[in-house]
Design an enzyme around this catalytic site. Structure first.
Site, PDB file in Angstrom:
ATOM      1  CE  LYS A  31      -2.318  -0.776   3.761  1.00 43.85           C
ATOM      2  NZ  LYS A  31      -1.722  -2.080   4.103  1.00 43.85           N
ATOM      3  CG  ASP A 111      -0.176   4.043   3.596  1.00 37.44           C
ATOM      4  OD1 ASP A 111      -0.745   2.936   3.607  1.00 37.44           O
ATOM      5  OD2 ASP A 111       1.060   4.182   3.562  1.00 37.44           O
TER       6      ASP A 111
END
Lengths: 477, 527
Positions: A31, A111
């Site tokens: 990610k 995130d």
């Protein structure tokens, strides 16, 4: 097409409004890699973008994993203190997101794991109410090698594991994320637009993506990869008339000599770096991009002439021509100052955004180069770009992540080979000085006192120069 | 260094010519307009510098150290060869039930890639079936039954025939790729796993060939109904002797026959693209390679909302009147009249519908758009083809200064790149992102330039590159294009405001441009 033509009164670009990209995925699924790459790309296109990382925020406010209560990451019943602590971290992150949007930011990439449907729904509703567009960006992996590789290369070097034994850290981290898998819910709801990236781009699923900027984001994600490769940059050789864009002049004798030396040096450097990584030279092809200008394409000529050696492919790209100086073509800065004093003053004030009459600004150039940039992301082979200073500046700025305003000041000296290796969190760059001659003298400042007519935009002077390794040429000493 | 001994050396003495020329220009302090041509462009083809420069270094090319050095550009430009696309060998196999827009997508994709100069051909199995049946009927007088029962999987004989048709069509496609094609589109239902496995297996036998499956899924009843209506009302020979109602019923039965055996793509190893309701949801799986990712991105950007695209050149400019090319001149008096009259024409046509106006960064387009009461955006990419060293000259001046070069450009205008400027191909490359954005948008009016609009127009009408530089885009005329299923409808509105004619036909020929129709081809190309 990435252009500020879509600038709206609010300072946002592309009429795209504000966008919250919510990353979804178990830990160690890449990610952060995707978030940072996207941030770099959007910033380069001029969109005010910020990654807000829950992990970073938690580490900053609470410290490393060893300072947390033992039930912080484990599943099941948590103590009220831990629940409060986790809530505090989430609230803190969300506050950062609001602050960024409220201060004129356009895109936030949040995130964090966001692994449950409920969590995503709560988050999305909150921001949707404020008119912010939501995009779910899921990164998932069903290939254990990719996950373990990611843990080894990235996770155990995190501050959470400072001072840990390496294997212990891997085991601890693996246990931490294994627990998460039980409760993880993949993005299957179609409530919000989503992009699901599976096994680093092997498969991509897209739902209900609206608008220009969102479609660019998807195209970008379709093209990035994380395979090892090297990107080299070198300027074209010195030409008969450096200062004219229109004359499109060919290499001068020093330029032809430069071309030969460049070929030898690049092949030598590349062979060494491949060997250092245990790769065979024959396995990989070297792709060379030049512009359609004679000086650039002919600098690649010696590569086309070699009979043996590594496989090479030369591609001429018309989009990669140098910045167009417009009516200033053929003039020295002194002459421009004399004939176009007002325009020159505006140019000096903002060399990135100012467009001289009939000319291109650096911003125009970035827009023109954007499709090339996507191709550069996609390319898996080693790449050598033989280009013009202005073009190399724009592409380097993207790779290194420099703000747009610094682009015109990047120094790209003729006779330096710039080597860039993309990594998970950015790039390693290094310049090697391999040649001296017309167009480069005075100790590498790039200024050639014998060249009266260097195109202002192709001037090699700059404030920021990649670290240079001096390579002593045996033949010269 | 002595310049006589070394003619290729560029010396201060030689370049002082430039300085002297520049210092000879007197500036008029009262000049209010931008000094576009003060001082003159030093390396323009109209001045002496370019010729002197070419002559002075002609010797350097002869004496160059490099082995077989490539040619420099001399004069005003040269022909540039098409890039090498021979590595691209792609089979795009469509997947989907009837009336799901497969042929629409095939056709769009073909137009887009042809415009980018890839060699593309659609191999439609339905066309092959019809033309073979027609041939058979002509030879033997026997008409095959192609109603719904033919498409049933219980009809063993017909199923065998249909399998054979699909195989033959794929073989023809592969042969065509071997002969130099780049992208072959296999337009058939390919609705079962076993059929797809056969395609994959067959293509894998060819070295360097790649297969992508393109599945079009549609669960929007309105969209399907529209496709069915189009099918039965557009003169499909399968339904030649039936009433519309009968045809519709039969076609719906045919769809049912396919639905019974249809398997959506779930094979995880396949390279595929699934599009649901044209762009609403997209899945991209194992798409590698440059051209494949372009294809995927293009198809993701399509939509089916009805809309129109308007093209207009800028009003007549002062350079138009003087016969000069390029430049950044303001409008002539007649050009200003056009700018004033344009809003009424557009508003009459479009009513209250939303519209966005795109212009270039050159003032003649911005001035032409100035009275339009719509949102306006400026694109650098819409600037006119850069004529490089010839910018600001008349064709007569160019012909006079460089007669041979001038003739060369007429020989192959698409491939001719002006020195220090662009070719038509360069413009197509530069306009590709504009096309992508145009596909995404709804009603758009582009106030553009002759060469730019030629390139955009060629995309919408699928015109070949050789004809592209001769497309007639007159001044003071609005061209309205309305995308239809298999092409574009066109209307032209000319305002009664006189203007010069800037069109130069190809010397010695008068090509009649053949516009592609908006109807569907039922038999494929005429033999």
């Amino acid at each position: 097409m990435v252009a500020p033509l879509y600038t709206t009164a609010s300072g946002l670009l592309f009429h795209a409004g504000k966008i919250l990209i919510v990353t979804v995925g178990l830990p160690a699924r890449g990610k952060t890699h995707i978030s940072r790459a996207l941030e770099r790309y959007l910033r380069w296109t001029g969109v005010k973008t910020q990654v807000v990382s829950l992990g970073d925020y938690r580490r900053k406010t609470l410290g490393g994993a060893q300072k947390l209560p033992p039930d912080y990451f484990t599943l099941g019943e948590k103590s009220p203190e831990t629940i409060a602590l986790r809530q505090k971290v989430m609230d803190g992150c969300e506050q950062i997101i609001w602050d960024f949007f409220n201060s004129g930011g356009q895109v936030v990439i949040y995130d964090a794991n966001n692994g449950t449907r409920e969590r995503r729904q709560t988050l999305a509703e909150k921001f949707d109410k404020a008119g912010i567009h939501i995009v779910m960006l899921e990164s998932s992996c069903d290939n254990n090698d990719i996950i373990m590789g990611n843990i080894r290369s990235v996770k155990i070097s995190s501050p959470d594991y400072r001072g840990w034994d390496q294997e212990k850290a891997v085991t601890d981290y693996y246990n931490r994320i294994r627990d998460h898998e039980i409760h993880y819910q993949a993005v299957e709801e179609t409530t919000w637009p989503f992009v699901r990236v599976i096994n680093v781009g092997e498969k991509i699923m897209v739902n209900n993506i609206q608008g220009y900027l969102q479609s660019r984001i998807v195209f970008f994600l379709m093209n990035i990869h994380n395979q090892y490769r090297t990107i080299y940059f070198a300027r074209s050789g010195h030409s008969l008339i450096e200062h004219s864009y229109k004359a499109d002049s060919d290499l001068d004798p020093a330029g032809w000599e430069y071309a030969d030396r460049l070929k030898e040096f690049v092949l030598d450097r590349r062979a060494k770096s491949l060997k250092a990584r245990g790769m065979e030279n024959e396995d990989r092809r070297l792709v060379i991009w030049t512009s359609a200008r004679r000086r650039s394409h002919h600098t690649a000529w010696p590569f086309l002439q070699q009979k043996d050696g590594p496989r090479v492919k030369v591609v001429e790209k018309p989009q990669m021509g140098e910045i167009n100086p417009g009516v200033w073509d053929g003039m020295t800065p002194d002459q421009v100052r004399k004939f176009y004093p007002d325009e020159w003053e505006r140019f000096v004030k903002d060399p990135y955004a100012y467009r001289a009459p009939r000319a291109e600004s650096y911003h125009d150039l970035c827009v023109r180069l954007e499709p090339t940039l996507i191709e550069l992301e996609r390319e898996k082979e080693d790449l050598l770009i033989i280009g013009h200073a202005s073009v190399i500046r724009c592409i380097l700025a993207y790779l290194i992540g420099l703000p747009a305003s610094e682009i015109p000041a990047i120094e790209v000296a003729r006779g330096d080979l710039i080597e860039v290796v993309p990594t998970s969190y950015g790039v390693h760059s290094q310049a090697y000085h391999f040649w001296d001659g017309p167009g480069r003298s005075n100790g590498g400042s790039g200024k050639d006192e014998h060249n009266f007519y260097e195109n202002y935009a192709e001037d090699t002077q700059g404030k920021r120069r990649p670290e240079v390794a001096e390579v002593v040429q045996a033949a010269e000493t | 260094m002595d310049s006589d001994r070394n003619p290729r050396e560029v010396t201060p003495a030689k370049l002082s010519l430039v300085d002297n020329a520049l210092s000879g220009v007197k500036l008029d302090p009262h000049l209010a307009v931008p000094r576009v041509h003060t001082p003159p462009a030093m390396f323009g083809a109209g001045g002496p510098m370019l010729k002197q420069f070419d002559q002075s270094n002609a010797a350097s090319r002869v004496g160059s150290q490099a082995a077989t050095p490539p040619r420099s550009v001399v004069g005003i430009g040269n022909k540039v060869a098409k890039p090498d696309y021979s590595e691209a060998k792609i089979v795009v196999a469509m997947v989907g039930l009837p009336a799901r827009g497969k042929s629409y997508l095939s056709n769009k994709l073909m137009r887009y890639l042809k415009w980018l100069e890839y060699d593309v051909k659609v191999f439609n199995v339905g066309q092959l079936r019809r033309s073979r049946a027609r041939q058979k009927a002509q030879e033997s007088g026997k008409h095959e039954d192609h109603t719904a029962s033919y498409f049933s999987h219980d009809n063993v004989e017909a199923t065998r025939l249909r399998d054979q048709l699909a195989t033959d069509s794929l073989d023809m496609l592969i042969q065509w790729l071997r002969d130099g094609g780049n992208v072959g589109i296999h337009d058939a239902t390919n609705s079962t796993r076993s059929r797809r496995a056969k395609i994959e297996e067959r293509v894998a036998q060819e070295k360097g060939f790649v297969t992508i499956f393109l599945e079009s899924v549609c669960d929007d009843p309105a969209l399907i109904a529209a496709n069915v209506a189009l099918k039965v009302s557009s003169g499909d020979p399968d339904y030649k002797d039936m009433s519309r109602e009968e045809a519709k019923a039969d076609f719906l039965r045919r769809i049912k026959q396919y639905e019974a055996v249809y398997e959506t793509i779930t094979e995880p190893h396949l390279s595929y693209l699934r599009i649901i309701n044209v762009g609403n949801q997209v899945t991209v799986c194992r798409i590698h390679g440059y051209l494949q990712s372009r294809i995927a991105f293009y198809l993701m950007n399509l939509h089916l909302k009805p809309r129109s695209i308007f093209f207009s050149r800028h009003g007549e400019s002062q350079y138009n009147v003087e016969g000069k090319i390029g430049g950044d001149s303001p409008l002539s008096e007649r050009g200003q009249k056009y700018a004033t009259a344009l809003p009424a024409l557009i508003t009459d046509n479009i009513g209250d519908a939303p519209l966005t106006v795109w212009t270039s960064t050159l003032q003649r387009t911005i001035l032409t758009a100035q009275h339009l009461p719509y949102n306006k955006l400026t694109w650098k990419s819409l600037d006119e083809l850069d004529a490089g060293v010839c910018d600001g000259m008349t064709y007569e001046e160019i012909e006079h200064a460089y007669p041979d070069d001038f003739a060369h450009r007429d020989e192959d205008k698409f491939n001719y790149r002006y020195r220090g400027g662009e070719s038509y191909r360069d413009v197509v490359v530069r306009l590709e992102p504009v096309i992508m954005e145009l596909e995404r948008q709804e009603n758009i009016l582009i106030i553009g330039h002759q060469a730019i609009l030629r390139c955009l127009y060629a995309y919408f009408h699928n015109l070949p590159q050789a004809d592209l530089p001769y497309i007639k885009i007159p001044l003071h005329t609005v061209i309205k294009l309305t995308p239809k299923a298999y092409g574009c409808d066109e209307e032209r509105y000319t305002l009664p405001i006189g203007a010069v004619d800037t069109h130069r036909p190809k010397p010695g020929s008068s090509p009649q441009l053949q516009l592609s129709g908006t109807g569907r081809e039922y038999y494929g190309e005429k033999a």
